[in-house]
Design an enzyme around this catalytic site. Structure first.
Site, mmCIF file in Angstrom:
data_model
loop_
_atom_site.group_PDB
_atom_site.id
_atom_site.type_symbol
_atom_site.label_atom_id
_atom_site.label_comp_id
_atom_site.label_asym_id
_atom_site.label_seq_id
_atom_site.Cartn_x
_atom_site.Cartn_y
_atom_site.Cartn_z
ATOM 1 N N LYS A 185 0.835 -1.213 0.000
ATOM 2 C CA LYS A 185 0.000 0.000 0.000
ATOM 3 C C LYS A 185 0.864 1.255 0.000
ATOM 4 O O LYS A 185 0.640 2.176 -0.790
ATOM 5 C CB LYS A 185 -0.900 -0.007 1.242
ATOM 6 C CG LYS A 185 -1.604 1.301 1.506
ATOM 7 C CD LYS A 185 -2.474 1.231 2.737
ATOM 8 C CE LYS A 185 -1.785 1.592 4.023
ATOM 9 N NZ LYS A 185 -1.542 3.031 4.221
ATOM 10 N N ASN A 186 1.856 1.278 0.892
ATOM 11 C CA ASN A 186 2.620 2.517 1.065
ATOM 12 C C ASN A 186 3.591 2.783 -0.081
ATOM 13 O O ASN A 186 4.176 3.862 -0.159
ATOM 14 C CB ASN A 186 3.374 2.510 2.399
ATOM 15 C CG ASN A 186 2.412 2.671 3.574
ATOM 16 O OD1 ASN A 186 1.266 3.057 3.391
ATOM 17 N ND2 ASN A 186 2.882 2.352 4.774
HETATM 18 C C1 UD1 Z 1 5.210 7.372 8.949
HETATM 19 C C2 UD1 Z 1 6.294 6.345 8.963
HETATM 20 C C3 UD1 Z 1 5.995 5.378 7.859
HETATM 21 C C4 UD1 Z 1 4.577 4.823 8.086
HETATM 22 C C5 UD1 Z 1 3.551 5.929 8.213
HETATM 23 C C6 UD1 Z 1 2.178 5.439 8.584
HETATM 24 C C7 UD1 Z 1 8.632 6.677 9.510
HETATM 25 C C8 UD1 Z 1 9.856 7.493 9.302
HETATM 26 N N1 UD1 Z 1 7.558 7.001 8.796
HETATM 27 O O1 UD1 Z 1 5.224 7.939 7.645
HETATM 28 O O2 UD1 Z 1 6.934 4.353 7.834
HETATM 29 O O3 UD1 Z 1 4.209 3.984 7.038
HETATM 30 O O4 UD1 Z 1 3.972 6.807 9.234
HETATM 31 O O5 UD1 Z 1 2.160 4.839 9.804
HETATM 32 O O6 UD1 Z 1 8.654 5.746 10.277
HETATM 33 N N2 UD1 Z 1 6.956 14.989 10.491
HETATM 34 C C9 UD1 Z 1 6.961 16.337 10.737
HETATM 35 N N3 UD1 Z 1 6.598 17.175 9.718
HETATM 36 C C10 UD1 Z 1 6.250 16.720 8.486
HETATM 37 C C11 UD1 Z 1 6.248 15.336 8.255
HETATM 38 C C12 UD1 Z 1 6.606 14.498 9.289
HETATM 39 O O7 UD1 Z 1 7.268 16.798 11.825
HETATM 40 O O8 UD1 Z 1 5.950 17.524 7.603
HETATM 41 C C13 UD1 Z 1 7.323 14.077 11.585
HETATM 42 C C14 UD1 Z 1 6.164 13.197 11.986
HETATM 43 O O9 UD1 Z 1 5.367 13.787 12.963
HETATM 44 C C15 UD1 Z 1 6.873 11.953 12.480
HETATM 45 C C16 UD1 Z 1 8.112 11.877 11.610
HETATM 46 O O10 UD1 Z 1 8.323 13.194 11.113
HETATM 47 O O11 UD1 Z 1 7.271 12.122 13.805
HETATM 48 C C17 UD1 Z 1 8.010 10.902 10.456
HETATM 49 O O12 UD1 Z 1 6.924 11.316 9.649
HETATM 50 P P1 UD1 Z 1 6.664 10.768 8.183
HETATM 51 O O13 UD1 Z 1 7.648 9.691 7.861
HETATM 52 O O14 UD1 Z 1 6.501 11.878 7.241
HETATM 53 O O15 UD1 Z 1 5.256 10.201 8.376
HETATM 54 P P2 UD1 Z 1 4.526 9.346 7.381
HETATM 55 O O16 UD1 Z 1 4.860 9.682 5.963
HETATM 56 O O17 UD1 Z 1 3.137 9.381 7.836
#
Ligand code: UD1
Length: 461
Positions: free
Chosen positions: A66-67
């Protein structure tokens, strides 16, 4: 800046219809699923009823990730023409992404797991709230729209079940690349954007922001350097797909990406990688029942951190050629798990491993460093008899001898999977409500578990 020849103002597009139904179809007539022909999807009120205690055994195939599929689907917006994506999992999330693309004017058709997306005639730049709120990954269309058309209007995703999930890194990065984005009425809006290269260093490793800016940079003028990028296979594979479209990306697989913008990209024919989280979830399910299962069509290289912890729990795990075989212990040993960006232990697996730890011999500790509040599964696991204490972003799990079936409620995709895993070992019957969350991320999970011997059925509530 390189621009697709079709450049129309945001206002014009907002007023236009979504799709040119009169255009000749580039698609086969043998189409089994066209998203537009389906009524708007409502969350089903189905529940799963599981009677625990059966050891899982046998072989099962892993679906496409999915991801990985979601950003690749969004990336098709970068290159006009007909793209073919194979091994796309049939999930409500991939259908939602198809709807987002259709909303923009793309034509999307599924034939089994093959998905054709024609992005020749994009006629709207808006991803509406009603779609984005059901699936955050809809925000992936932002970068491609800005890069190809210089305009986008995409709903801000808002929070999710386990707390805030910011997109500031996406927005700051796009701004550094020249996009003057406004937040208006809950939407991220930009027009007359001409993206240019920039040097961007992420303060956090972010899967979403890496994918977003990598896509945007492919068509920006000049060179973009992204530092401290995510190494998740989903991101690396997106980069490979973009290279297949003609993008010039260096450094894939390292923490620094250099992307030289090109004038245009062309459509791609690609196969989505196996879903490492589905695979890991099934391994945890096999482990908790003390069963012996083999996963087919999976990539053990993406599962190292999970396999390592399963071995620590007492499982025998044997990676093979496109396969992984696991034999579970009589009772798992307690674990210490801390989530981290890939190649660390995935946040998307902590809930499922917590289910396993709930019957382990000893006290386990699971710390989530990615999402500090991602613990909505804890009270539901407690309803099954798990003994879990939360201390900040760490869950301490005192293993119990047995879990007992009870009615519980799914709260998000991975929390739901954790409840399924716990129910497989719980005495008596567990009824899991609101499994539309599960349907977002797992293709035919109950059929797969049933084929491995689980006593599981889906009912309408
Ligand atoms: C994250 C997970 C991914 C998982 C998804 C859904 C990681 C690195 N990423 O991806 O594996 O499939 O959740 O569960 O493990 N953040 C910010 N600002 C932003 C974007 C992110 O502060 O603009 C922070 C988030 O709050 C989090 C971290 O960065 O603490 C990782 O976020 P990100 O990898 O972008 O989140 P997802 O893409 O949702």
């Amino acid at each position: 800046m390189p621009r697709d020849p079709v450049t129309i103002s945001l206002t014009t597009f907002e007023e236009s219809t979504h799709m040119d139904v009169g255009a000749p179809s580039p698609f086969s007539s043998d189409v089994t699923h066209s998203t537009l022909s389906e009524p708007t999807e409502q969350p089903t009120m189905d529940a799963l009823v599981i009677r625990g205690g059966r050891k899982l055994s046998g072989r099962v195939e892993i679906s496409g990730a999915k991801n990985a599929a979601l950003p690749v689907m969004a990336a098709t917006l970068l290159a006009p023409g007909v793209h073919t994506l194979r091994n796309v999992p049939l999930l409500s999330d991939t259908r939602t992404m198809a709807r987002v693309l259709e909303q923009l004017g793309a034509r999307v058709e599924f034939r089994g797991h093959a998905c054709k997306i024609d992005t020749s005639r994009i006629m709207s730049f808006e991803a509406p709230y009603d779609l984005v709120r059901t699936m955050r990954a809809s925000i992936y269309v932002l970068g491609p729209l800005l890069a190809r058309f210089g305009a986008a209007r995409v709903s801000l995703p808002g929070g999710c079940a386990w707390g805030p999930r910011p997109v500031n890194l996406h927005l700051e990065g796009l701004k550094a690349m020249g996009a003057a984005l406004e937040i208006e009425h809950g939407y991220i809006a930009g027009k007359d954007v001409e993206l240019h290269g920039a040097d961007i260093s992420f303060e956090n490793v972010s899967v979403g922001a890496t994918a977003q800016l990598m896509m945007a940079a492919t068509l920006a003028s000049g060179t973009t350097v992204l530092d401290n990028v995510a190494l998740e296979p989903d991101v690396t594979v997106l980069g490979q797909v973009l290279i297949g479209c003609g993008a010039r990306i260096e450094g894939l697989g390292s923490r620094r990406l250099t992307i030289h913008g090109v004038r245009e990209l062309h459509p791609v024919d690609t196969t989505i990688i196996p879903d490492r989280i589905e695979a890991a979830t099934l391994l945890a399910a096999g482990a908790i029942t003390g069963g012996s299962i083999t996963l087919e069509q999976c990539d053990a290289g993406h599962l190292a951190a999970v396999m390592h912890h399963l071995e620590d729990a007492g499982c025998d795990v044997l990676p093979g050629n496109g396969e992984v075989t696991l034999s579970g212990p009589t009772r798992p040993s307690a674990l210490e798990i801390t989530t981290a960006p890939f190649p660390g232990f995935p946040t998307d697996m902590q809930a499922q491993m917590m289910a396993l730890c709930s019957i382990a011999d000893g006290v386990s500790a699971i710390t989530d460093t990615i999402y500090l509040d991602r613990f909505t599964h804890v009270p539901e696991l407690q309803r099954l008899g798990a003994q879990i204490e939360l201390k900040g972003n760490t869950a301490l799990i005192r293993g119990v001898d047995r879990l007992q079936g009870a009615p519980v409620m799914a709260t998000d995709i991975r929390a739901s999977a954790a409840l399924v895993i716990a129910a497989l070992i719980a005495e008596g019957e567990t009824r899991i409500s609101r499994i539309y969350h599960l349907d977002r991320g797992y293709e035919q999970l109950e059929q797969k578990l049933r084929s491995l011997g689980a006593d599981i059925e889906r009912i309408s509530e």
